[in-house]
Design a protein around this motif. Structure first.
Motif, PDB file in Angstrom:
ATOM      1  N   HIS A 109       0.812  -1.218   0.000  1.00 16.31           N
ATOM      2  CA  HIS A 109       0.000   0.000   0.000  1.00 16.31           C
ATOM      3  C   HIS A 109       0.848   1.271   0.000  1.00 16.31           C
ATOM      4  N   GLN A 110       2.146   1.142   0.162  1.00 19.92           N
ATOM      5  CA  GLN A 110       3.034   2.310   0.150  1.00 19.92           C
ATOM      6  C   GLN A 110       3.365   2.673  -1.305  1.00 19.92           C
ATOM      7  N   GLN A 111       3.366   3.963  -1.580  1.00 20.54           N
ATOM      8  CA  GLN A 111       3.722   4.461  -2.922  1.00 20.54           C
ATOM      9  C   GLN A 111       2.868   3.826  -4.018  1.00 20.54           C
ATOM     10  N   PHE A 112       1.610   3.563  -3.703  1.00 22.83           N
ATOM     11  CA  PHE A 112       0.718   2.885  -4.640  1.00 22.83           C
ATOM     12  C   PHE A 112       0.629   3.623  -5.975  1.00 22.83           C
ATOM     13  N   TYR A 113       0.516   4.945  -5.924  1.00 24.46           N
ATOM     14  CA  TYR A 113       0.346   5.715  -7.159  1.00 24.46           C
ATOM     15  C   TYR A 113       1.519   5.525  -8.119  1.00 24.46           C
ATOM     16  N   ALA A 114       2.708   5.381  -7.588  1.00 30.59           N
ATOM     17  CA  ALA A 114       3.897   5.235  -8.430  1.00 30.59           C
ATOM     18  C   ALA A 114       4.048   3.808  -8.968  1.00 30.59           C
ATOM     19  N   ARG A 115       3.645   2.833  -8.169  1.00 31.31           N
ATOM     20  CA  ARG A 115       3.813   1.437  -8.570  1.00 31.31           C
ATOM     21  C   ARG A 115       2.649   0.905  -9.404  1.00 31.31           C
ATOM     22  N   ASN A 116       1.490   1.549  -9.316  1.00 31.27           N
ATOM     23  CA  ASN A 116       0.286   1.092 -10.015  1.00 31.27           C
ATOM     24  C   ASN A 116      -0.408   2.270 -10.697  1.00 31.27           C
ATOM     25  N   PRO A 117       0.243   2.897 -11.670  1.00 29.10           N
ATOM     26  CA  PRO A 117      -0.302   4.147 -12.216  1.00 29.10           C
ATOM     27  C   PRO A 117      -1.689   4.009 -12.854  1.00 29.10           C
ATOM     28  N   ARG A 118      -1.967   2.899 -13.511  1.00 27.73           N
ATOM     29  CA  ARG A 118      -3.294   2.742 -14.132  1.00 27.73           C
ATOM     30  C   ARG A 118      -4.388   2.623 -13.076  1.00 27.73           C
ATOM     31  N   ARG A 119      -4.165   1.782 -12.095  1.00 27.03           N
ATOM     32  CA  ARG A 119      -5.169   1.615 -11.025  1.00 27.03           C
ATOM     33  C   ARG A 119      -5.313   2.923 -10.248  1.00 27.03           C
ATOM     34  N   TYR A 120      -4.206   3.599  -9.991  1.00 25.53           N
ATOM     35  CA  TYR A 120      -4.273   4.886  -9.293  1.00 25.53           C
ATOM     36  C   TYR A 120      -5.120   5.867 -10.099  1.00 25.53           C
ATOM     37  N   ALA A 121      -4.927   5.923 -11.393  1.00 27.24           N
ATOM     38  CA  ALA A 121      -5.702   6.835 -12.239  1.00 27.24           C
ATOM     39  C   ALA A 121      -7.191   6.524 -12.140  1.00 27.24           C
ATOM     40  N   GLN A 122      -7.545   5.254 -12.118  1.00 28.27           N
ATOM     41  CA  GLN A 122      -8.957   4.862 -11.975  1.00 28.27           C
ATOM     42  C   GLN A 122      -9.497   5.291 -10.612  1.00 28.27           C
ATOM     43  N   GLU A 123      -8.734   5.017  -9.561  1.00 36.79           N
ATOM     44  CA  GLU A 123      -9.166   5.356  -8.204  1.00 36.79           C
ATOM     45  C   GLU A 123      -9.264   6.868  -8.013  1.00 36.79           C
ATOM     46  N   HIS A 124      -8.395   7.602  -8.668  1.00 44.23           N
ATOM     47  CA  HIS A 124      -8.266   9.044  -8.467  1.00 44.23           C
ATOM     48  C   HIS A 124      -9.227   9.865  -9.332  1.00 44.23           C
ATOM     49  N   ALA A 125      -9.799   9.281 -10.362  1.00 40.62           N
ATOM     50  CA  ALA A 125     -10.582  10.030 -11.349  1.00 40.62           C
ATOM     51  C   ALA A 125     -11.761  10.778 -10.734  1.00 40.62           C
ATOM     52  N   GLN A 126     -12.562  10.119  -9.916  1.00 44.85           N
ATOM     53  CA  GLN A 126     -13.721  10.765  -9.316  1.00 44.85           C
ATOM     54  C   GLN A 126     -13.289  11.883  -8.369  1.00 44.85           C
ATOM     55  N   ARG A 127     -12.253  11.648  -7.603  1.00 44.13           N
ATOM     56  CA  ARG A 127     -11.715  12.653  -6.693  1.00 44.13           C
ATOM     57  C   ARG A 127     -11.232  13.864  -7.492  1.00 44.13           C
ATOM     58  N   GLN A 128     -10.513  13.623  -8.581  1.00 47.23           N
ATOM     59  CA  GLN A 128      -9.990  14.725  -9.383  1.00 47.23           C
ATOM     60  C   GLN A 128     -11.113  15.537 -10.004  1.00 47.23           C
ATOM     61  N   ALA A 129     -12.171  14.887 -10.455  1.00 39.47           N
ATOM     62  CA  ALA A 129     -13.309  15.613 -11.020  1.00 39.47           C
ATOM     63  C   ALA A 129     -13.947  16.526  -9.973  1.00 39.47           C
ATOM     64  N   PHE A 130     -14.056  16.044  -8.744  1.00 42.10           N
ATOM     65  CA  PHE A 130     -14.602  16.850  -7.651  1.00 42.10           C
ATOM     66  C   PHE A 130     -13.695  18.044  -7.371  1.00 42.10           C
ATOM     67  N   VAL A 131     -12.416  17.798  -7.280  1.00 45.15           N
ATOM     68  CA  VAL A 131     -11.450  18.870  -7.031  1.00 45.15           C
ATOM     69  C   VAL A 131     -11.530  19.916  -8.132  1.00 45.15           C
ATOM     70  N   ASP A 132     -11.564  19.468  -9.369  1.00 47.64           N
ATOM     71  CA  ASP A 132     -11.645  20.400 -10.488  1.00 47.64           C
ATOM     72  C   ASP A 132     -12.919  21.261 -10.410  1.00 47.64           C
ATOM     73  N   ALA A 133     -14.023  20.636 -10.008  1.00 49.06           N
ATOM     74  CA  ALA A 133     -15.295  21.360  -9.939  1.00 49.06           C
ATOM     75  C   ALA A 133     -15.333  22.370  -8.794  1.00 49.06           C
ATOM     76  N   HIS A 134     -14.637  22.089  -7.697  1.00 49.66           N
ATOM     77  CA  HIS A 134     -14.743  22.943  -6.526  1.00 49.66           C
ATOM     78  C   HIS A 134     -13.541  23.853  -6.262  1.00 49.66           C
ATOM     79  N   TRP A 135     -12.398  23.533  -6.845  1.00 54.11           N
ATOM     80  CA  TRP A 135     -11.186  24.283  -6.493  1.00 54.11           C
ATOM     81  C   TRP A 135     -10.550  25.019  -7.654  1.00 54.11           C
ATOM     82  N   LYS A 136     -10.835  24.626  -8.866  1.00 53.50           N
ATOM     83  CA  LYS A 136     -10.233  25.330 -10.007  1.00 53.50           C
ATOM     84  C   LYS A 136     -10.987  26.619 -10.239  1.00 53.50           C
ATOM     85  N   GLU A 137     -10.280  27.690 -10.315  1.00 54.12           N
ATOM     86  CA  GLU A 137     -10.918  29.011 -10.490  1.00 54.12           C
ATOM     87  C   GLU A 137     -11.165  29.287 -11.946  1.00 54.12           C
TER      88      GLU A 137
END
Length: 171
Positions: free
Chosen positions: A143-171
């Motif tokens: 579970h350590q450094q997951f994003y670096a060792r599993n970039p495709r799975r990280y991208a899948q896991e991170h997609a919904q979070r990134q969409a939320f961040v973009d909607a609420h934090w990008k000016e």
């Protein structure tokens, strides 16, 4: 002299990279905190058997990056209006918590939470809790450094979070 910060904001896999990319960050460890069992496993935490949240423990140099800056980064990684999980991760083990190590951290986190609530950025109340730090147990090596060792799975896991961040934090 280094300090530590502990943040829970859903799956710890998605919480490492945003902090690790900052100057002054010495180490980011995925793990578990806030529960009632010593040395819990991922399976126990995921099964809601221990009371822990998945969290990251950040070791940082306060001469380079302040705790306040870390709290600001934290808000931009979570949905502070969702008390029972984050994005696709549901349950109390994924709840958003700022674990504080000192009265100074509590004051900084509390002021930041109040400012976020007053900002009008969110329509719902800010429900992220601020709690005293509890023992932190590093997660298993996979579970350590997951994003670096599993970039495709990280991208899948991170997609919904990134969409939320973009909607609420990008000016």
């Amino acid at each position: 002299m280094s300090e530590t910060a502990i943040f829970a904001g859903g799956c710890f896999w998605c919480m490492v990279q945003p902090f690790e990319a900052q100057p002054g960050i010495e180490n980011v460890v995925s793990g578990y905190t806030g529960g009632h069992v010593a040395n819990p496993t991922y399976a126990q935490v995921k099964a809601h058997e221990t009371g822990h949240t998945e969290a990251v423990q950040i070791t940082f140099d306060p001469a380079v990056i302040s705790y306040a800056e870390l709290v600001d980064i934290y808000w931009q990684q979570t949905d502070p209006t969702d008390a029972m999980g984050q994005f696709q991760d549901r349950g109390d083990n994924y709840r958003p918590v700022i674990y504080v190590n000192s009265p100074a951290q509590r004051a900084t986190a509390s002021a930041s939470k109040q400012a976020l609530a007053a900002s009008g950025r969110f329509d719902a109340p800010i429900v992220t809790t601020i709690e005293d730090a509890a023992p932190f147990y590093p997660a298993e090596p996979e579970h350590q450094q997951f994003y670096a060792r599993n970039p495709r799975r990280y991208a899948q896991e991170h997609a919904q979070r990134q969409a939320f961040v973009d909607a609420h934090w990008k000016e």
